[in-house]
Scaffold this motif. Structure first.
Motif, PDB file in Angstrom:
ATOM      1  N   ILE A 738       0.840  -1.197   0.000  1.00 47.60           N
ATOM      2  CA  ILE A 738       0.000   0.000   0.000  1.00 47.60           C
ATOM      3  C   ILE A 738       0.876   1.248   0.000  1.00 47.60           C
ATOM      4  O   ILE A 738       0.602   2.215  -0.735  1.00 47.60           O
ATOM      5  CB  ILE A 738      -0.939  -0.016   1.217  1.00 47.60           C
ATOM      6  CG1 ILE A 738      -1.950  -1.162   1.097  1.00 47.60           C
ATOM      7  CG2 ILE A 738      -1.686   1.319   1.353  1.00 47.60           C
ATOM      8  CD1 ILE A 738      -2.827  -1.348   2.317  1.00 47.60           C
ATOM      9  N   VAL A 739       1.937   1.240   0.804  1.00 47.54           N
ATOM     10  CA  VAL A 739       2.856   2.389   0.814  1.00 47.54           C
ATOM     11  C   VAL A 739       3.502   2.561  -0.565  1.00 47.54           C
ATOM     12  O   VAL A 739       3.622   3.685  -1.067  1.00 47.54           O
ATOM     13  CB  VAL A 739       3.919   2.218   1.912  1.00 47.54           C
ATOM     14  CG1 VAL A 739       4.999   3.306   1.807  1.00 47.54           C
ATOM     15  CG2 VAL A 739       3.263   2.260   3.289  1.00 47.54           C
ATOM     16  N   GLU A 740       3.904   1.443  -1.190  1.00 47.02           N
ATOM     17  CA  GLU A 740       4.517   1.526  -2.516  1.00 47.02           C
ATOM     18  C   GLU A 740       3.529   2.092  -3.534  1.00 47.02           C
ATOM     19  O   GLU A 740       3.917   2.891  -4.412  1.00 47.02           O
ATOM     20  CB  GLU A 740       5.006   0.137  -2.941  1.00 47.02           C
ATOM     21  CG  GLU A 740       6.206  -0.355  -2.138  1.00 47.02           C
ATOM     22  CD  GLU A 740       6.562  -1.799  -2.444  1.00 47.02           C
ATOM     23  OE1 GLU A 740       7.683  -2.215  -2.118  1.00 47.02           O
ATOM     24  OE2 GLU A 740       5.698  -2.534  -2.988  1.00 47.02           O
ATOM     25  N   GLN A 741       2.252   1.682  -3.457  1.00 50.78           N
ATOM     26  CA  GLN A 741       1.242   2.247  -4.362  1.00 50.78           C
ATOM     27  C   GLN A 741       1.069   3.743  -4.130  1.00 50.78           C
ATOM     28  O   GLN A 741       0.979   4.529  -5.084  1.00 50.78           O
ATOM     29  CB  GLN A 741      -0.096   1.532  -4.171  1.00 50.78           C
ATOM     30  CG  GLN A 741      -0.165   0.137  -4.752  1.00 50.78           C
ATOM     31  CD  GLN A 741      -1.548  -0.476  -4.590  1.00 50.78           C
ATOM     32  OE1 GLN A 741      -2.404   0.061  -3.888  1.00 50.78           O
ATOM     33  NE2 GLN A 741      -1.771  -1.618  -5.241  1.00 50.78           N
ATOM     34  N   GLN A 742       1.024   4.154  -2.851  1.00 52.30           N
ATOM     35  CA  GLN A 742       0.902   5.571  -2.534  1.00 52.30           C
ATOM     36  C   GLN A 742       2.088   6.350  -3.094  1.00 52.30           C
ATOM     37  O   GLN A 742       1.925   7.434  -3.672  1.00 52.30           O
ATOM     38  CB  GLN A 742       0.836   5.758  -1.007  1.00 52.30           C
ATOM     39  CG  GLN A 742      -0.441   5.275  -0.367  1.00 52.30           C
ATOM     40  CD  GLN A 742      -1.576   6.266  -0.552  1.00 52.30           C
ATOM     41  OE1 GLN A 742      -1.433   7.430  -0.251  1.00 52.30           O
ATOM     42  NE2 GLN A 742      -2.683   5.789  -1.061  1.00 52.30           N
ATOM     43  N   ALA A 743       3.265   5.800  -2.930  1.00 51.18           N
ATOM     44  CA  ALA A 743       4.464   6.473  -3.433  1.00 51.18           C
ATOM     45  C   ALA A 743       4.427   6.606  -4.948  1.00 51.18           C
ATOM     46  O   ALA A 743       4.747   7.668  -5.508  1.00 51.18           O
ATOM     47  CB  ALA A 743       5.713   5.698  -3.000  1.00 51.18           C
ATOM     48  N   ASP A 744       4.017   5.537  -5.622  1.00 47.38           N
ATOM     49  CA  ASP A 744       3.954   5.582  -7.083  1.00 47.38           C
ATOM     50  C   ASP A 744       2.923   6.607  -7.556  1.00 47.38           C
ATOM     51  O   ASP A 744       3.181   7.366  -8.505  1.00 47.38           O
ATOM     52  CB  ASP A 744       3.602   4.190  -7.607  1.00 47.38           C
ATOM     53  CG  ASP A 744       3.678   4.124  -9.123  1.00 47.38           C
ATOM     54  OD1 ASP A 744       4.760   4.417  -9.686  1.00 47.38           O
ATOM     55  OD2 ASP A 744       2.637   3.808  -9.749  1.00 47.38           O
ATOM     56  N   PRO A 769      -6.639  -1.485  19.438  1.00 46.71           N
ATOM     57  CA  PRO A 769      -7.941  -1.141  18.847  1.00 46.71           C
ATOM     58  C   PRO A 769      -7.872   0.050  17.898  1.00 46.71           C
ATOM     59  O   PRO A 769      -8.674   0.163  16.987  1.00 46.71           O
ATOM     60  CB  PRO A 769      -8.820  -0.825  20.075  1.00 46.71           C
ATOM     61  CG  PRO A 769      -8.154  -1.531  21.207  1.00 46.71           C
ATOM     62  CD  PRO A 769      -6.688  -1.495  20.915  1.00 46.71           C
ATOM     63  N   ALA A 770      -6.909   0.965  18.135  1.00 50.77           N
ATOM     64  CA  ALA A 770      -6.814   2.152  17.292  1.00 50.77           C
ATOM     65  C   ALA A 770      -6.007   1.914  16.032  1.00 50.77           C
ATOM     66  O   ALA A 770      -5.863   2.813  15.204  1.00 50.77           O
ATOM     67  CB  ALA A 770      -6.194   3.304  18.096  1.00 50.77           C
ATOM     68  N   PHE A 771      -5.466   0.706  15.856  1.00 52.22           N
ATOM     69  CA  PHE A 771      -4.676   0.411  14.666  1.00 52.22           C
ATOM     70  C   PHE A 771      -5.557   0.507  13.430  1.00 52.22           C
ATOM     71  O   PHE A 771      -6.617  -0.100  13.371  1.00 52.22           O
ATOM     72  CB  PHE A 771      -4.091  -0.993  14.797  1.00 52.22           C
ATOM     73  CG  PHE A 771      -3.239  -1.414  13.635  1.00 52.22           C
ATOM     74  CD1 PHE A 771      -2.056  -0.760  13.360  1.00 52.22           C
ATOM     75  CD2 PHE A 771      -3.626  -2.456  12.829  1.00 52.22           C
ATOM     76  CE1 PHE A 771      -1.255  -1.152  12.290  1.00 52.22           C
ATOM     77  CE2 PHE A 771      -2.835  -2.857  11.759  1.00 52.22           C
ATOM     78  CZ  PHE A 771      -1.657  -2.203  11.496  1.00 52.22           C
ATOM     79  N   GLY A 772      -5.110   1.308  12.433  1.00 52.51           N
ATOM     80  CA  GLY A 772      -5.983   1.630  11.310  1.00 52.51           C
ATOM     81  C   GLY A 772      -5.730   0.840  10.049  1.00 52.51           C
ATOM     82  O   GLY A 772      -6.323   1.137   9.015  1.00 52.51           O
ATOM     83  N   ASN A 773      -4.852  -0.171  10.052  1.00 51.30           N
ATOM     84  CA  ASN A 773      -4.600  -0.986   8.865  1.00 51.30           C
ATOM     85  C   ASN A 773      -4.254  -0.137   7.653  1.00 51.30           C
ATOM     86  O   ASN A 773      -3.211   0.519   7.641  1.00 51.30           O
ATOM     87  CB  ASN A 773      -5.786  -1.894   8.583  1.00 51.30           C
ATOM     88  CG  ASN A 773      -5.816  -3.073   9.539  1.00 51.30           C
ATOM     89  OD1 ASN A 773      -4.987  -3.968   9.433  1.00 51.30           O
ATOM     90  ND2 ASN A 773      -6.723  -3.033  10.486  1.00 51.30           N
ATOM     91  N   GLY A 774      -5.153  -0.093   6.656  1.00 46.51           N
ATOM     92  CA  GLY A 774      -4.874   0.686   5.449  1.00 46.51           C
ATOM     93  C   GLY A 774      -4.625   2.147   5.757  1.00 46.51           C
ATOM     94  O   GLY A 774      -3.732   2.780   5.167  1.00 46.51           O
ATOM     95  N   ARG A 775      -5.387   2.696   6.693  1.00 49.60           N
ATOM     96  CA  ARG A 775      -5.165   4.091   7.073  1.00 49.60           C
ATOM     97  C   ARG A 775      -3.787   4.262   7.704  1.00 49.60           C
ATOM     98  O   ARG A 775      -3.122   5.279   7.515  1.00 49.60           O
ATOM     99  CB  ARG A 775      -6.258   4.558   8.024  1.00 49.60           C
ATOM    100  CG  ARG A 775      -7.567   4.891   7.320  1.00 49.60           C
ATOM    101  CD  ARG A 775      -8.498   5.653   8.246  1.00 49.60           C
ATOM    102  NE  ARG A 775      -9.047   4.815   9.305  1.00 49.60           N
ATOM    103  CZ  ARG A 775     -10.145   4.090   9.171  1.00 49.60           C
ATOM    104  NH1 ARG A 775     -10.807   4.090   8.026  1.00 49.60           N
ATOM    105  NH2 ARG A 775     -10.604   3.364  10.175  1.00 49.60           N
ATOM    106  N   THR A 776      -3.368   3.254   8.470  1.00 53.99           N
ATOM    107  CA  THR A 776      -2.046   3.307   9.082  1.00 53.99           C
ATOM    108  C   THR A 776      -0.969   3.353   8.015  1.00 53.99           C
ATOM    109  O   THR A 776       0.019   4.101   8.131  1.00 53.99           O
ATOM    110  CB  THR A 776      -1.831   2.099  10.000  1.00 53.99           C
ATOM    111  OG1 THR A 776      -2.827   2.121  11.032  1.00 53.99           O
ATOM    112  CG2 THR A 776      -0.456   2.116  10.618  1.00 53.99           C
ATOM    113  N   ALA A 777      -1.128   2.555   6.937  1.00 56.42           N
ATOM    114  CA  ALA A 777      -0.156   2.579   5.846  1.00 56.42           C
ATOM    115  C   ALA A 777      -0.114   3.950   5.187  1.00 56.42           C
ATOM    116  O   ALA A 777       0.965   4.497   4.907  1.00 56.42           O
ATOM    117  CB  ALA A 777      -0.494   1.498   4.815  1.00 56.42           C
ATOM    118  N   ARG A 778      -1.290   4.525   4.949  1.00 57.49           N
ATOM    119  CA  ARG A 778      -1.319   5.850   4.317  1.00 57.49           C
ATOM    120  C   ARG A 778      -0.731   6.922   5.233  1.00 57.49           C
ATOM    121  O   ARG A 778      -0.026   7.822   4.786  1.00 57.49           O
ATOM    122  CB  ARG A 778      -2.750   6.197   3.921  1.00 57.49           C
ATOM    123  CG  ARG A 778      -3.279   5.342   2.772  1.00 57.49           C
ATOM    124  CD  ARG A 778      -4.622   5.831   2.269  1.00 57.49           C
ATOM    125  NE  ARG A 778      -5.695   5.561   3.227  1.00 57.49           N
ATOM    126  CZ  ARG A 778      -6.359   4.419   3.266  1.00 57.49           C
ATOM    127  NH1 ARG A 778      -6.059   3.427   2.439  1.00 57.49           N
ATOM    128  NH2 ARG A 778      -7.333   4.243   4.145  1.00 57.49           N
TER     129      ARG A 778
END
Length: 815
Positions: A738-744, A769-778
């Motif tokens: 996900i980070v690589e996609q955001q960077a690209d 509980p506050a871990f955001g998965n995809g949001r955390t990657a972004r």
């Protein structure tokens, strides 16, 4: 007897041979020698004797400073038994027998004055048989048993007496007894304050006070009858007054207050007449009325200042209540009537300062309101469901959020009723509600005057609206039957459909000339549904362009991870597509429920998949538009019952032709729901999902455990959904992608060593509980960009690599 104590007996007669004046060493000897009319003057002291008074004598203690100094205190048994019309004054009676009363009155019409019974006996004072004593200024303190017991046909008058600290009931009347209490106080009992039971038993109480009771204040049961006048019942731990099994009670000029449970509770054919009485500061219902044959008649009464979260008047299971010239104010709900056969009649009464619903009618019950005034309520009157109805006639509803709500097939008659200054609607009819509205009026509404939706078969005759901000009449579907109705919001149109005709797909509309005055026609009904809008937006949504299903499925496949989710969506899509093709070929197609449950942690792509799912269904022709309307609890649940149904209906309407996505849906049904209005949103949704199953797809989403609980406590909801799709947490490798996609997308590159550093970072990141998965990657990518900018800004002449490459040192620190 006490050492040195004497009893002087004086005969009041004049015959020389009957003169028996003398002193006796014991009370028993004095009583043996005394005859009718003799006076026994008792010296101070403690007398360990079981006394029996069988003649019409007078027993009295010393006067003056020594009053109360004579103690009758045997080791066991009854301390004092009275079997004649004797007079007893200024004695202190004690008993220690748990199986016997301390003072027993068995026969005659004795007079007891200033007698104190301080004991640990079964009963403090017991009156039985044919006895009819007059008891004045006596006190009973018996922490081991009943304070005062009157039974077996006995009676008597008790004036200015005090029963304190009884271990059981303060006053108990049974077995056909018929005492009268005047200006008595019963307090600090561990059982009921007053217990009245048994056919033929009756109690008359005037000016009495019952308080500090660990239990109910007054209980009447089993065909007993009570009459309380100018009495107070307060500070109990149970109900204030409790009636059961054919009990009959009259309360006149009474007060019941500071009760944590029901102020008055009636069941099993009991009858209560309440006149000029006040009920205040109650924790549950002010009046709670249950069962067929049970009835309350309240006249000129007040119920106010509820301390709990329950209706002031509750009528159910076929019971009846009549409120005439009453006032109900400062309560959560004023009147709830429910269950077939239940009925309330309210005449010339005021219902005000009601935080939720003033009058609620449900489950086939009936309510009749005549000449009533409802002020400052969230909802004036709500007729909730099929079979529920009644009449509102000549009523006024002022300052409510919604004046009258009719839902789910309810069918009231509303005549000559005026709703002033509602904040949402004057009259709101939805979910197949019916109702006949004649001569009704709405003025100064911040919303609509009459808001009638969802194909309701309602009749409007000679109704009028004035100064309604959103319009006098709103019929969002095939409208009601309308005749001779007017509105000052428009002077150009009028609806003239006969009142007896069924609801028409399009009302007959005539053009009317302006009269130059306030009277005009009502605006024309909408011919079609308004375009859907996104949550929180008042503007129509732009038409959604429908992409081919292959394109949308390709976008779904391009999402990082979610392999099991993709398989589930493809399987569902394949079922729908094959079903459509079978129908085209003239074959039967399997019924596929399209509503879904998404479970998983935040940031796992649930909203994105819901949007794509809507587009896929639109591309297959299953949905008209396929747009997504995302809502949560705050968008569906209002501050009061009436607004919740309206908000939920409006959110559903916005999603017509698309997907209604309810995030954190479990919040609609909290574990400690109490009177939470989320349940109303759920009930409304279930009905709408059934009625409009082909026009809206509903997806509910939230944490896995919470959604499992939500579905288990709401089986009606669970049955509406075809399947549950679980969105698993992203693995560190997927977060890296996900980070690589955001960077690209943002024209950055991952520099040497950054991929390994990111994997370690995501592996070590706390997964609370506050871990955001995809949001955390972004968020991680955004933090790297920010730190990169702080680093590169120090360079005087950065290269392209400097401007684009992200390195391990750009990673944020773990907290």
């Amino acid at each position: 007897m006490a050492q040195g104590s004497v009893v002087q007996v004086t005969h009041s007669g004049t015959s020389r041979w009957r003169r028996r004046t003398g002193e006796y060493a014991s009370l028993a000897a004095a009583l043996e020698a005394a005859g009718d009319g003799d006076v026994l003057s008792i010296s101070p002291g403690t007398y360990r004797e079981n006394l029996v008074v069988g003649r019409a004598v007078t027993l009295r203690g010393p006067e003056g400073s020594s009053r109360g100094s004579v103690r009758i205190a045997p080791a066991d048994g009854v301390a004092l038994t009275i079997r004649a019309s004797a007079v007893v004054q200024d004695l202190h009676v004690e008993g220690m027998d748990s199986a016997s009363p301390a003072l027993l009155v068995e026969e005659g019409t004795p007079e007891l004055t200033d007698v104190r019974v301080a004991t640990r006996s079964a009963v403090g004072i017991e009156v039985r048989g044919g006895a009819r004593p007059t008891v004045r200024r006596c006190t009973v303190d018996n922490p081991a048993g009943v304070g005062l017991s009157v039974l077996d046909g006995a009676g008597g008058v008790f004036e200015e007496c005090e029963v304190m600290a009884a271990g059981q009931s303060g006053v108990a009347v049974r077995g056909g007894a018929r005492p009268r209490l005047e200006r008595c106080r019963i307090h600090h009992s561990s059982g009921a304050g007053v217990t009245l039971t048994g056919e033929g038993s009756s109690l008359e109480a005037v000016g009495c006070e019952v308080y500090e009771i660990r239990g109910a204040g007054v209980t009447v049961s089993a065909r007993a009858t009570g009459h309380l006048t100018d009495c107070r019942v307060h500070r109990t731990t149970g109900d204030g007054v409790n009636l059961d099994t054919d009990a009959v009670l009259t309360l006149a000029d009474c007060e019941i207050h500071d009760v944590p449970e029901n102020a008055v509770d009636l069941r099993s054919r009991s009858v209560l007449t309440l006149t000029r009485s006040t009920v205040r500061r109650f924790g549950r219902n002010g009046l709670s009325v249950w069962d067929p044959g049970t009835r309350v008649d309240a006249n000129q009464c007040e119920l106010h200042e509820s301390t709990g979260d329950y209706p002031a008047v509750w009528v159910s299971d076929g019971a009846t209540a009549v409120l005439d010239s009453c006032r109900v104010r400062d309560v959560p709900d004023a009147l709830f009537v429910l269950d077939r056969g239940s009925r309330v009649d309210v005449v010339d009464s005021d219902l005000s300062q009601v935080r939720n619903t003033a009058v609620s009618v449900s489950d086939g019950a009936t309510a009749q309101l005549d000449d009533c005034r409802i002020r400052e309520a969230a909802t004036g009157a709500w007729f909730r469901d099929h079979g529920s109805g009644g009449t509102l006639a000549n009523c006024t509803i002022d300052g409510a959020s919604t004046g009258v709500i009719v839902t789910k097939g309810a069918d009231p008659t509303v005549e000559r009723t005026t709703v002033s200054s509602p904040t949402e609607a004057g009259f709101y009819v939805s979910a197949e509600g019916r109702g006949t509205f004649t001569g009704c009026r709405v003025t100064g509404s911040s919303g609509y005057g009459f808001h009638i939706i969802d194909g309701c078969r309602t009749t409007l005759t000679r109704c009028r609206t004035e100064r309604c901000a959103r319009g006098g009449y709103e019929f969002s579907e095939a409208g009601p039957a309308v005749e001779d109705c007017t509105s000052d919001e428009s002077a150009t149109t009028a609806v003239t459909t006969p009142a007896t005709a069924p609801a028409l797909p399009a009302p007959a509309v005539e053009t009317a000339a302006s009269t130059g005055g306030l009277l005009g026609g009502i605006p024309a009904q909408r011919a079609t549904q308004p375009p859907a809008v996104t949550a929180g937006s008042g503007a129509p949504a732009e038409p959604v362009s429908v992409r081919p299903s292959t394109t949308v499925l390709g976008e779904l496949d391009a999402l990082v991870g979610l392999e099991s989710v993709k398989r589930e969506v493809r399987a569902l899509t394949d079922m729908i597509e094959v079903g459509r093709r079978r129908q085209e070929a003239g074959l039967k197609a399997a019924s596929v429920r399209r509503h879904l449950v998404f479970t998983g942690s935040p940031g796992t792509g649930k909203t994105t998949v819901a949007r794509l799912y809507g587009e896929i269904l639109a591309s297959l022709g299953v949905l008209e538009r396929g747009h997504l309307v995302e809502v949560s609890r705050v968008d569906l649940v209002g501050e009061h019952i009436g607004s919740t149904a309206i908000r939920t209906q409006e959110a559903f309407d916005r999603a017509r032709g698309g997907v209604l996505f309810i995030d954190e849906a479990y919040a609609l049904s909290p574990e400690d729901s109490g009177r939470d209005f989320g349940r109303e949103a759920i009930d409304t949704l279930v009905k709408l999902m059934e009625d409009h199953r082909d026009s809206v797809v509903v997806i509910v989403a939230g944490y896995t455990a919470e959604m499992e609980r939500f579905l288990s406590v709401n089986p009606g909801v669970a049955s509406r959904f075809s399947r549950t799709i679980t969105f698993g947490d992203y693995a560190p490798e997927e977060l890296l992608r996900i980070v690589e996609q955001q960077a690209d997308d943002q024209e950055y590159r991952i520099g040497e060593g950054a991929s390994e550093a990111l994997l370690k970072y995501f592996t070590a990141l706390p997964k609370g509980p506050a871990f955001g998965n995809g949001r955390t990657a972004r968020q991680t990518f955004e933090a790297m960009v920010e730190r990169h900018a702080g680093r590169v800004a120090q360079l005087s002449d950065p290269t392209t690599d400097d401007l684009t490459l992200l390195y391990p040192e750009d990673l944020p620190e773990l907290l």
